[in-house]
Design a protein around this motif. Structure first.
Motif, PDB file in Angstrom:
ATOM      1  N   TYR A  49     -33.366 -16.451  16.209  1.00 32.02           N
ATOM      2  CA  TYR A  49     -32.441 -16.681  15.101  1.00 32.02           C
ATOM      3  C   TYR A  49     -31.184 -17.353  15.631  1.00 32.02           C
ATOM      4  CZ  TYR A  49     -30.185 -15.464  10.624  1.00 32.02           C
ATOM      5  OH  TYR A  49     -29.560 -15.495   9.399  1.00 32.02           O
ATOM      6  N   LEU A  78     -31.512 -13.245   8.346  1.00 27.69           N
ATOM      7  CA  LEU A  78     -31.773 -12.315   9.451  1.00 27.69           C
ATOM      8  C   LEU A  78     -32.568 -11.110   8.959  1.00 27.69           C
ATOM      9  CD1 LEU A  78     -31.489 -11.391  12.345  1.00 27.69           C
ATOM     10  CD2 LEU A  78     -29.193 -10.551  11.806  1.00 27.69           C
ATOM     11  N   LEU A  82     -36.112  -9.682  10.362  1.00 24.58           N
ATOM     12  CA  LEU A  82     -36.296  -8.315  10.832  1.00 24.58           C
ATOM     13  C   LEU A  82     -37.421  -7.607  10.089  1.00 24.58           C
ATOM     14  CD1 LEU A  82     -32.564  -7.259  11.214  1.00 24.58           C
ATOM     15  CD2 LEU A  82     -34.216  -7.538  13.067  1.00 24.58           C
ATOM     16  N   GLN A  89     -40.067  -8.985  18.369  1.00 23.93           N
ATOM     17  CA  GLN A  89     -38.631  -8.727  18.444  1.00 23.93           C
ATOM     18  C   GLN A  89     -37.913  -9.922  17.826  1.00 23.93           C
ATOM     19  OE1 GLN A  89     -36.371  -8.690  22.354  1.00 23.93           O
ATOM     20  NE2 GLN A  89     -36.269  -6.494  21.918  1.00 23.93           N
ATOM     21  N   VAL A  90     -36.708  -9.685  17.331  1.00 25.70           N
ATOM     22  CA  VAL A  90     -35.886 -10.766  16.789  1.00 25.70           C
ATOM     23  C   VAL A  90     -34.696 -10.965  17.720  1.00 25.70           C
ATOM     24  CG1 VAL A  90     -34.494 -11.572  14.849  1.00 25.70           C
ATOM     25  CG2 VAL A  90     -36.600 -10.277  14.425  1.00 25.70           C
ATOM     26  N   VAL A  92     -31.253 -12.849  18.410  1.00 27.72           N
ATOM     27  CA  VAL A  92     -30.168 -13.534  17.700  1.00 27.72           C
ATOM     28  C   VAL A  92     -29.276 -14.225  18.726  1.00 27.72           C
ATOM     29  CG1 VAL A  92     -28.264 -13.275  16.070  1.00 27.72           C
ATOM     30  CG2 VAL A  92     -30.252 -11.752  15.926  1.00 27.72           C
ATOM     31  N   ALA A 107     -29.658  -4.729  10.827  1.00 30.34           N
ATOM     32  CA  ALA A 107     -29.635  -5.378  12.142  1.00 30.34           C
ATOM     33  C   ALA A 107     -28.970  -4.481  13.178  1.00 30.34           C
ATOM     34  CB  ALA A 107     -28.900  -6.712  12.052  1.00 30.34           C
ATOM     35  N   GLY A 110     -31.359  -2.105  14.186  1.00 26.40           N
ATOM     36  CA  GLY A 110     -32.341  -2.786  15.017  1.00 26.40           C
ATOM     37  C   GLY A 110     -31.860  -2.940  16.457  1.00 26.40           C
ATOM     38  N   ARG A 115     -35.464  -3.425  18.177  1.00 21.67           N
ATOM     39  CA  ARG A 115     -36.117  -4.402  17.298  1.00 21.67           C
ATOM     40  C   ARG A 115     -35.352  -5.724  17.304  1.00 21.67           C
ATOM     41  NH1 ARG A 115     -40.414  -6.595  14.857  1.00 21.67           N
ATOM     42  NH2 ARG A 115     -39.960  -7.395  12.787  1.00 21.67           N
ATOM     43  N   CYS A 116     -34.028  -5.659  17.457  1.00 24.69           N
ATOM     44  CA  CYS A 116     -33.154  -6.832  17.427  1.00 24.69           C
ATOM     45  C   CYS A 116     -32.372  -6.902  18.729  1.00 24.69           C
ATOM     46  CB  CYS A 116     -32.205  -6.709  16.232  1.00 24.69           C
ATOM     47  SG  CYS A 116     -31.077  -8.091  15.998  1.00 24.69           S
TER      48      CYS A 116
END
Length: 254
Positions: A49, A78, A82, A89-90, A92, A107, A110, A115-116
């Motif tokens: 992202y 975003l 997610l 995984q995201v 950023v 987020a 996350g 996860r983020c």
């Protein structure tokens, strides 16, 4: 909670500005929501992202602008990322000095769960190619097979659009990319396979991956999307138009 700069962990002071608005993360041991679980049987994919733009034409950081009360421009897409179960995984990508006040609650949770991940790109000021390169480098570290690149100023993308790109990529076993199409012009969101990554990391300035799609070495597909998906939000006038459209969409949902 992990923050990274140039592939190395950095101190989490950047999150201090989130303050009292941050809710407590879910208690350990609580089952993950079904939409947050990565499906099996597919190539490992991460979301990249890109939120490190300079916002020069807008005159202020676009990510923090509100489309509606409590809903930031940078947070809308975003959340779609997610909630995409296909992303391992995201990641950023932000520029130095970003306070991250625009991050939505989901987020922040996350970040706690892994996860983020927030990654700082010190060279973001030199152009989008550097932010893209940083994201691809993290995807390599995660041993992913592909990365879907998304932009923070595309609030009108839909979950079905992301799913369509992923399905097309999975169906094309020898595909190196699947891009969104804007009247024949490839644009993000775009899935970039591992075979393209070494070439992508050599890009400079504001060059994106688009120029690589015409090279005979790479094979892929472009899927046309609605024009609203690619709406530019670079000026105050465009921002006001985006707010009107977004609020209209919220009313339809209600």
């Amino acid at each position: 909670m992990e923050l990274r700069e140039s592939g190395k962990p950095v101190e989490p002071e950047m999150l201090m500005e989130l303050g009292e608005e941050t809710e407590k993360p879910e208690k350990p041991g609580k089952k993950a929501k079904p939409e947050m679980m990565v499906r099996s049987g597919k190539r490992k994919m991460v979301g990249v992202y890109l939120a490190a733009g300079s916002s020069q034409r807008m005159g202020t950081a676009k990510q923090s602008l509100e489309l509606a009360e409590g809903i930031s421009l940078g947070g809308v897409a975003l959340l779609k990322a997610l909630r995409c179960a296909d992303f391992e995984q995201v990641v950023v990508i932000v520029r130095e000095g970003d306070t991250l006040v625009w991050l939505p609650e989901e987020a922040r949770h996350g970040l706690e769960s892994g996860r983020c991940r927030i990654v700082v790109c010190p060279e973001a000021g030199f152009g989008m190619a550097h932010s893209l390169r940083t994201g691809i480098q993290v995807a390599e570290e995660l041993e992913a097979d592909a990365a879907m690149v998304m932009l923070a100023d595309q609030p009108f993308i839909e979950a079905d659009m992301l799913a369509g790109l992923i399905d097309a990529y999975e169906a094309g076993a020898d595909y190196d990319y699947v891009a969104s199409g804007d009247k024949g012009i490839p644009k993000p969101p775009v899935i970039l396979g591992r075979r393209m990554w070494s070439t992508i990391t050599s890009l400079e300035g504001d060059a994106g991956a688009r120029a690589l799609f015409h090279l005979p070495a790479f094979r892929g597909q472009m899927i046309e999307a609605a024009a609203l998906t690619f709406m530019d939000i670079d000026t105050a006038k465009q921002y006001e138009e985006a707010k009107t459209i977004y609020k209209r969409q919220l009313c339809k949902v209600k």
